[in-house]
Write a protein that holds these residues in place. Sequence first.
Motif, PDB file in Angstrom:
ATOM      1  N   CYS A  97       0.837  -1.210   0.000  1.00  0.00           N
ATOM      2  CA  CYS A  97       0.000   0.000   0.000  1.00  0.00           C
ATOM      3  C   CYS A  97       0.868   1.255   0.000  1.00  0.00           C
ATOM      4  O   CYS A  97       1.698   1.437   0.886  1.00  0.00           O
ATOM      5  CB  CYS A  97      -0.925  -0.010   1.214  1.00  0.00           C
ATOM      6  SG  CYS A  97      -1.897   1.496   1.363  1.00  0.00           S
ATOM      7  N   PRO A  98       0.710   2.139  -1.000  1.00  0.00           N
ATOM      8  CA  PRO A  98       1.583   3.299  -1.099  1.00  0.00           C
ATOM      9  C   PRO A  98       1.221   4.432  -0.125  1.00  0.00           C
ATOM     10  O   PRO A  98       1.998   5.356   0.051  1.00  0.00           O
ATOM     11  CB  PRO A  98       1.381   3.766  -2.544  1.00  0.00           C
ATOM     12  CG  PRO A  98       0.000   3.324  -2.886  1.00  0.00           C
ATOM     13  CD  PRO A  98      -0.216   2.041  -2.147  1.00  0.00           C
ATOM     14  N   THR A  99       0.040   4.348   0.467  1.00  0.00           N
ATOM     15  CA  THR A  99      -0.421   5.496   1.256  1.00  0.00           C
ATOM     16  C   THR A  99      -0.412   5.270   2.756  1.00  0.00           C
ATOM     17  O   THR A  99      -0.609   6.207   3.521  1.00  0.00           O
ATOM     18  CB  THR A  99      -1.873   5.844   0.884  1.00  0.00           C
ATOM     19  OG1 THR A  99      -2.702   4.738   1.253  1.00  0.00           O
ATOM     20  CG2 THR A  99      -2.015   6.118  -0.595  1.00  0.00           C
ATOM     21  N   ALA A 101      -2.694   3.424   4.061  1.00  0.00           N
ATOM     22  CA  ALA A 101      -4.094   3.194   4.407  1.00  0.00           C
ATOM     23  C   ALA A 101      -4.310   1.780   4.926  1.00  0.00           C
ATOM     24  O   ALA A 101      -5.109   1.551   5.829  1.00  0.00           O
ATOM     25  CB  ALA A 101      -4.979   3.429   3.187  1.00  0.00           C
ATOM     26  N   SER A 102      -3.583   0.827   4.351  1.00  0.00           N
ATOM     27  CA  SER A 102      -3.677  -0.558   4.817  1.00  0.00           C
ATOM     28  C   SER A 102      -2.732  -0.721   5.985  1.00  0.00           C
ATOM     29  O   SER A 102      -1.587  -0.306   5.912  1.00  0.00           O
ATOM     30  CB  SER A 102      -3.231  -1.514   3.708  1.00  0.00           C
ATOM     31  OG  SER A 102      -4.310  -1.866   2.901  1.00  0.00           O
ATOM     32  N   VAL A 113      -8.240  -1.332   6.698  1.00  0.00           N
ATOM     33  CA  VAL A 113      -7.995  -0.254   5.741  1.00  0.00           C
ATOM     34  C   VAL A 113      -8.535   1.042   6.346  1.00  0.00           C
ATOM     35  O   VAL A 113      -9.681   1.080   6.793  1.00  0.00           O
ATOM     36  CB  VAL A 113      -8.716  -0.502   4.406  1.00  0.00           C
ATOM     37  CG1 VAL A 113      -8.534   0.684   3.465  1.00  0.00           C
ATOM     38  CG2 VAL A 113      -8.213  -1.771   3.743  1.00  0.00           C
ATOM     39  N   ILE A 119      -6.374   5.642  -1.532  1.00  0.00           N
ATOM     40  CA  ILE A 119      -6.564   6.364  -2.804  1.00  0.00           C
ATOM     41  C   ILE A 119      -7.244   5.476  -3.845  1.00  0.00           C
ATOM     42  O   ILE A 119      -7.425   5.887  -4.987  1.00  0.00           O
ATOM     43  CB  ILE A 119      -5.222   6.882  -3.381  1.00  0.00           C
ATOM     44  CG1 ILE A 119      -4.215   5.739  -3.542  1.00  0.00           C
ATOM     45  CG2 ILE A 119      -4.652   7.997  -2.520  1.00  0.00           C
ATOM     46  CD1 ILE A 119      -2.949   6.140  -4.294  1.00  0.00           C
ATOM     47  N   GLY A 120      -7.556   4.248  -3.459  1.00  0.00           N
ATOM     48  CA  GLY A 120      -8.246   3.358  -4.395  1.00  0.00           C
ATOM     49  C   GLY A 120      -7.382   2.914  -5.554  1.00  0.00           C
ATOM     50  O   GLY A 120      -7.856   2.814  -6.679  1.00  0.00           O
ATOM     51  N   CYS A 121      -6.105   2.605  -5.283  1.00  0.00           N
ATOM     52  CA  CYS A 121      -5.220   2.173  -6.366  1.00  0.00           C
ATOM     53  C   CYS A 121      -5.383   0.688  -6.648  1.00  0.00           C
ATOM     54  O   CYS A 121      -4.888   0.194  -7.653  1.00  0.00           O
ATOM     55  CB  CYS A 121      -3.765   2.484  -6.034  1.00  0.00           C
ATOM     56  SG  CYS A 121      -3.127   1.540  -4.649  1.00  0.00           S
ATOM     57  N   LYS A 122      -6.028  -0.037  -5.741  1.00  0.00           N
ATOM     58  CA  LYS A 122      -6.372  -1.464  -5.910  1.00  0.00           C
ATOM     59  C   LYS A 122      -5.175  -2.406  -5.835  1.00  0.00           C
ATOM     60  O   LYS A 122      -5.316  -3.617  -6.036  1.00  0.00           O
ATOM     61  CB  LYS A 122      -7.132  -1.713  -7.216  1.00  0.00           C
ATOM     62  CG  LYS A 122      -8.303  -0.770  -7.387  1.00  0.00           C
ATOM     63  CD  LYS A 122      -8.983  -0.945  -8.725  1.00  0.00           C
ATOM     64  CE  LYS A 122      -9.971   0.161  -8.995  1.00  0.00           C
ATOM     65  NZ  LYS A 122      -9.410   1.257  -9.792  1.00  0.00           N
ATOM     66  N   LEU A 123      -4.003  -1.855  -5.569  1.00  0.00           N
ATOM     67  CA  LEU A 123      -2.816  -2.707  -5.537  1.00  0.00           C
ATOM     68  C   LEU A 123      -2.916  -3.783  -4.454  1.00  0.00           C
ATOM     69  O   LEU A 123      -2.485  -4.919  -4.647  1.00  0.00           O
ATOM     70  CB  LEU A 123      -1.579  -1.826  -5.306  1.00  0.00           C
ATOM     71  CG  LEU A 123      -0.234  -2.510  -5.414  1.00  0.00           C
ATOM     72  CD1 LEU A 123      -0.060  -3.170  -6.768  1.00  0.00           C
ATOM     73  CD2 LEU A 123       0.888  -1.499  -5.199  1.00  0.00           C
ATOM     74  N   CYS A 124      -3.509  -3.414  -3.318  1.00  0.00           N
ATOM     75  CA  CYS A 124      -3.616  -4.388  -2.221  1.00  0.00           C
ATOM     76  C   CYS A 124      -4.450  -5.593  -2.636  1.00  0.00           C
ATOM     77  O   CYS A 124      -4.174  -6.705  -2.232  1.00  0.00           O
ATOM     78  CB  CYS A 124      -4.195  -3.729  -0.976  1.00  0.00           C
ATOM     79  SG  CYS A 124      -5.770  -2.911  -1.273  1.00  0.00           S
ATOM     80  N   ARG A 133      -9.995  -8.876  -0.584  1.00  0.00           N
ATOM     81  CA  ARG A 133     -10.245  -7.440  -0.650  1.00  0.00           C
ATOM     82  C   ARG A 133     -11.114  -7.126  -1.847  1.00  0.00           C
ATOM     83  O   ARG A 133     -10.864  -7.617  -2.936  1.00  0.00           O
ATOM     84  CB  ARG A 133      -8.923  -6.683  -0.765  1.00  0.00           C
ATOM     85  CG  ARG A 133      -8.117  -6.816   0.493  1.00  0.00           C
ATOM     86  CD  ARG A 133      -6.835  -6.037   0.422  1.00  0.00           C
ATOM     87  NE  ARG A 133      -6.293  -5.937   1.762  1.00  0.00           N
ATOM     88  CZ  ARG A 133      -5.915  -4.798   2.331  1.00  0.00           C
ATOM     89  NH1 ARG A 133      -6.003  -3.670   1.661  1.00  0.00           N
ATOM     90  NH2 ARG A 133      -5.453  -4.788   3.554  1.00  0.00           N
ATOM     91  N   MET A 142     -10.954   0.852  -0.915  1.00  0.00           N
ATOM     92  CA  MET A 142     -10.883  -0.584  -0.756  1.00  0.00           C
ATOM     93  C   MET A 142     -11.610  -1.012   0.506  1.00  0.00           C
ATOM     94  O   MET A 142     -11.625  -0.287   1.493  1.00  0.00           O
ATOM     95  CB  MET A 142      -9.408  -0.987  -0.682  1.00  0.00           C
ATOM     96  CG  MET A 142      -9.137  -2.439  -0.873  1.00  0.00           C
ATOM     97  SD  MET A 142      -9.905  -3.185  -2.312  1.00  0.00           S
ATOM     98  CE  MET A 142      -8.894  -2.550  -3.646  1.00  0.00           C
TER      99      MET A 142
HETATM  100  S1  SF4 Z   1      -6.348   0.604  -2.673  1.00  0.00           S
HETATM  101 FE1  SF4 Z   1      -5.261  -0.595  -1.145  1.00  0.00          FE
HETATM  102  S2  SF4 Z   1      -3.105  -0.256  -1.609  1.00  0.00           S
HETATM  103 FE2  SF4 Z   1      -4.244   1.343  -2.663  1.00  0.00          FE
HETATM  104  S3  SF4 Z   1      -4.281   3.030  -1.203  1.00  0.00           S
HETATM  105 FE3  SF4 Z   1      -6.152   1.867  -0.848  1.00  0.00          FE
HETATM  106  S4  SF4 Z   1      -5.611   0.450   0.783  1.00  0.00           S
HETATM  107 FE4  SF4 Z   1      -3.705   1.225  -0.048  1.00  0.00          FE
END
Ligand code: SF4
Lengths: 247, 306
Positions: A97-99, A101-102, A113, A119-124, A133, A142
């Motif tokens: 998670c880049p922010t 948030a996770s 989360v 930011i809703g990048c969905k990487l997680c 998730r 997320m």
């Molecule tokens: S979508 Fe997942 S990885 Fe991306 S910012 Fe949100 S919690 Fe973090």
Amino acid sequence: MTALPPPSKKKLGLVIDLDTCVGCHACATSCKEWNAGGIAGPLTDERPYGKDPQGVWFNRVHSYELEADAATKQPAQTLHFPRSCLHCETPACVTVCPTGASYKRAEDGIVLVDEDKCIGCKLCSWACPYGAREYSHVEGVMKKCTLCVDRIYNDKLDEIDRQPACVQACPTRARHFGDLGDPDSDVSKLVAERGGVALMPELGYQPVNRYLPPRPRRTGDDATTDDASQADTGNLAQRWLNRILKR
Amino acid sequence: MNPALSVILFTTLSGTGYGLWLWLGLRIALGPRAYDFEPIGWFFALLLGAVLTTIGIVASLWHLGKPLRVWRAFTQWRTSWMSREGVMAVATLAVAVLMVAPLPIPHEIVQRPLAALLAVCALGTICSTAMIYASLKPIPAWRHPLVLPGYIGFALLTGGLAFAALPQPTPVLRFALPVLLVLTIAMAILKLAYWRAIDAKPLPQTRGDAIGLPNRKPSVFERPHTEANYLTKEMGFVVARKHARKMRVFSLLLFAALPILCIALAIATSRPWPWLDIATLCAICGAFLERWLFFAQAKHLVTLYY
Ligand code: SF4
Ligand code: SF4
Ligand code: SF4
């Protein structure tokens, strides 16, 4: 913080009994019910009604057919398999998670989360091998199982209700909640007794949740012996006795 | 995996931009003194790189649910490759700006170190982007050892062609064209090897592993839901085999065959225009298709459950 905290002593999680789960979806629907009304983050629906209803669920129940297994003499059977977050000890869903948030809570290991930071990048969701998730297109953030933090620590609720909604709803008591970090807890004893397993341990996520494999089924051989004894004795009482003594 | 247009645009265009800056940095840092300050060459290269990377980054913002919070993505560089990518991208841009900014020291003194720094930062950004994918264990096709070299190679190829297509002094071109030729051939081989590898071994785990009963053979009896959900749409993207094969051929044609022909023509005619411009456009389109396949053909472990 996206960095993982040092391993906690307390590891709250679920133990799911695949032997007794009947695939009734009560856990999934009660999860949805609780988390759509709770404070930890509403569980959104994109299109709740109509032709192709769609929305976020934290818990989904799959049903499989297991082929008969000659090696272990297991007959074919159906298996119901609830899938939710395993609150892993080293989850990549958190570290990617880049922010920030996770995060994984240092005190009890619950993975959450922070929806105000996501930011809703969905990487997680890409990083979770277990599909735990789900992204909400409505809110742009997320979503995931919270282990019902807003229930288990809620002192407004009666002691007996301080359990995840899915655990409480299960009619066959296939779901158990507790501290898997404590070897003396009921859940740990259950895992030890029934040979509970972690899913895909080779990936290195170290899930906390455990699944109890179905108990061995009595094999088809049994039936043939029964038939044979039936022919031999033809006596109902004797057949019962025979069966009881064989256990 | 779902091939999201925003992400494909981002990785293709930004890749080209950073690749361009990487070549520019190398050329100024290591090139002979006489070509250091080619009047238009390096200024245009800087500008073109900035335009490409910016379009790519703007495209990537569409992919976010909450683009206004994007500043938060710079905070987790200790663990997250996506965060590292963000930090590296900003650092690269800062160096690029410094290269044209009025500085208190004479440009001749700082130009080479700055250019070297630009090359390093651009390479760092490309590697971080690649590592976002290469570090994800649930997607074995992305964990493949050829993914990182593939990303670097495509950035060098598309960026290198774009750079060579800009006005260049003849000696630079004489050096660059054979290098690009070799690079293009190498990328074609790399991609063929990668495709073979992912076709041969799609997923290392079985459905039995996924449900914790590795010795049993499960088949789906009933799905947990009747409609699609986020997981089936995002990770369960299925691309028809026939389709994929055609796309691979088109991609190879565009990023390898046509550029090779164009470079050969440029060498033969000893005139870069219009061959290198055509080669650049073809290679970018080919890279775009290749990226689409990179996403569409990658299988996520969660598909085992369905
Ligand atoms: S979508 Fe997942 S990885 Fe991306 S910012 Fe949100 S919690 Fe973090
Ligand atoms: S199950 Fe998935 S979402 Fe839950 S902690 Fe593990 S990796 Fe993260
Ligand atoms: S613990 Fe709570 S949030 Fe998690 S699956 Fe059960 S009911 Fe849903």
